[in-house]
Design an enzyme around this catalytic site. Structure first.
Site, PDB file in Angstrom:
ATOM      1  N   GLY A   1      21.145   9.307 -32.341  1.00  0.00           N
ATOM      2  CA  GLY A   1      20.806  10.042 -31.130  1.00  0.00           C
ATOM      3  C   GLY A   1      21.389   9.411 -29.886  1.00  0.00           C
TER       4      GLY A   1
ATOM      5  N   GLY B   1       0.818  -1.211   0.000  1.00  0.00           N
ATOM      6  CA  GLY B   1       0.000   0.000   0.000  1.00  0.00           C
ATOM      7  C   GLY B   1       0.847   1.254   0.000  1.00  0.00           C
TER       8      GLY B   1
END
Length: 495
Positions: A385, A150
């Site tokens: 790139g 959680g």
């Protein structure tokens, strides 16, 4: 203070206090806020005694240097986090910021204390806020030594390094029971969020350890490599480097064919001090290798494309892994050594849809923003790139070296010729011409000498010179200072 050691031992786990004592130097731990109690009265909580509210907090030393540490105690109310439990951790982080020392959190908790409702959530919120305040100022290390579910997962998620332990570590936003009720899917804790899942697939954890003692040993080792606060200068360690042996070995690492793979770690070992490599996130995104090493006894961060995995290509996960590591090193002024052998960013619809443009941009951003000493060595391929993104001169690398047989271009020669001479390729009589043009492209366009002529390469060097050149460069850059700074709040990294 009495602790329920047997309850943890029955689960094959150490108790919180044992964990602390196994991590810190002997007799160095000082506990604080041991008398804190919860103030919840709902659902019979007024009748429950929860010692130290389920978390042990304090200070100690590791390798003789101070650290702050907390450990959740699963034997006390399942290690659940209530308001006072959360406030103890948040207060510890705040004190560590003031004391300028790392924070180590040992997580073993059933999650939020349901009886406390929003007060429990407030406890988590206070921790998250302090995690962010500490980020980039003091190192934060999380050890997952039990369940972490959680909201609890976000504190480790903010920290710098996460360690997991096989068979006892579990991290997930929602556990198997909720997954089954919502998605009708049967899944185990291990399959959903075990150590292997997060070290190999999600990249959430950086180190997966075989047992708790292995984990604490690795944490101690990590702390020996990194500054313990922003601005700390680490004293050089004694080192060994077998120059003749390494010079001979590095000359024979590159395969004869440029399409063959090899392990970039072998190059790394020939440049850094003997036995000094400490790899980070080894199992995740293996096409790029990240880790710490030492050169002349001083810590450097290493980012290296690895042709042994996917040819060294850069995908979304590899971009994230490298960018995150670059930013960590820049936070603490750890110099960067970049070893480049990259054919490009990965093509295809799957990675495009995952956002390779956005993820690749993170790497460009991280290198461009980094002001630490940056030394780059191109060992073989540097295309398109990806050549730019891997700390090229254009992204403010201080020194860029290339080995004589390296290739620097928009793409490989064969691919370029297929575009430039598409018509000629269809004509069998032009085969020799196409072959000649391919060779011409390699010699005139892709050669590192061409990049050197344009000032994009500092020097073309032989492999056996690499250690010497790199060490000299880091000595030159030892007092590097960033003189260009545009006044602004901060940039907007493409997260």
């Amino acid at each position: 203070m009495e602790y329920n050691l047997e309850k943890q031992h029955a689960k094959g786990k150490l108790h919180a206090i044992e964990r602390i004592n196994n991590l810190v130097d002997e007799d160095s731990f000082i506990e604080i806020y041991s008398g804190v109690k919860h103030n919840c009265t709902s659902f019979g909580m007024d009748k429950k005694e929860i010692p130290y509210d389920g978390v042990i907090t304090g200070f100690g030393t590791v390798n003789g240097k101070k650290i702050a540490i907390y450990a959740q105690d699963f034997t006390v109310q399942g290690g659940s986090l209530g308001k006072m439990h959360g406030d103890k951790i948040a207060e510890l982080i705040d004190m560590a910021i003031k004391a300028r020392c790392p924070v180590i959190g040992i997580n073993d908790s059933g999650g939020a204390r349901i009886q406390e409702g929003v007060n429990s959530l407030a406890g988590y919120g206070n921790i998250f806020y302090q995690n962010v305040q500490a980020s980039g100022y003091i190192p934060q290390i999380s050890i997952i030594a039990g369940p972490c579910a959680g909201g609890a997962v976000y504190s480790p998620g903010i920290t710098d390094f996460i360690f997991s332990v096989d068979k006892i570590s579990y991290m997930f936003i929602t556990g198997p029971k909720v997954v089954k009720s919502v998605m009708f899917l049967d899944i185990t804790e291990e399959e959903l969020g075990g150590g292997a899942i997060h070290s190999q697939k999600s990249g959430v954890t950086h180190f997966r350890c075989q047992d708790e003692m292995d984990c604490y040993q690795k944490v101690r080792k990590l702390l020996d490599y990194i500054p313990h606060y922003y601005g700390e200068s680490i004293q050089p360690k004694n080192y060994k480097f077998d120059e003749k042996k390494k010079a001979k070995k590095i000359q024979g690492i590159l395969p004869e064919r440029s399409t063959q793979g090899y392990d970039i770690r072998e190059v790394t070992y020939c440049i850094i001090d003997d036995d000094s490599f400490f790899e980070v996130a080894q199992e995740f995104a293996p096409s790029v290798v990240t880790g710490f090493g030492r050169i002349e006894g001083k810590t450097v961060g290493i980012i290296a494309n690895n042709p042994a995995a996917l040819g060294g290509i850069m995908n979304c996960d590899a971009s994230d892994k490298a960018a995150r590591f670059v930013r960590y090193c820049d936070c603490y002024n750890i110099p960067l050594l970049n070893l480049v052998d990259i054919p490009g960013f990965i093509p295809g619809p799957q990675e495009e849809q995952k956002g390779i443009i956005r993820h690749g941009a993170k790497l460009i951003y991280a290198y461009s923003e980094a002001t630490v000493p940056k030394v780059t060595v191109i060992t073989r391929k540097a295309y398109g790139g990806a050549y730019i993104a891997m700390c090229s001169k254009h992204l403010a690398a201080d020194f860029v070296f290339a080995w004589p047989k390296s290739e620097i271009a928009v793409m490989g020669a064969e691919g370029a010729i297929q575009i430039l001479y598409a018509k000629e390729l269809k004509d069998p009589t032009m085969a020799q011409t196409v072959q000649d043009k391919t060779q011409e492209y390699k010699e005139t366009v892709m050669s590192p000498a061409t990049a050197a002529e344009r000032g994009y390469i500092s020097e073309v060097i032989n492999p056996e010179e690499t250690r010497k050149k790199v060490a000299q460069c880091f000595r030159i850059l030892e007092n590097k200072k960033n003189t260009k700074k545009i006044e602004k709040k901060h940039g907007n990294i493409p997260l």
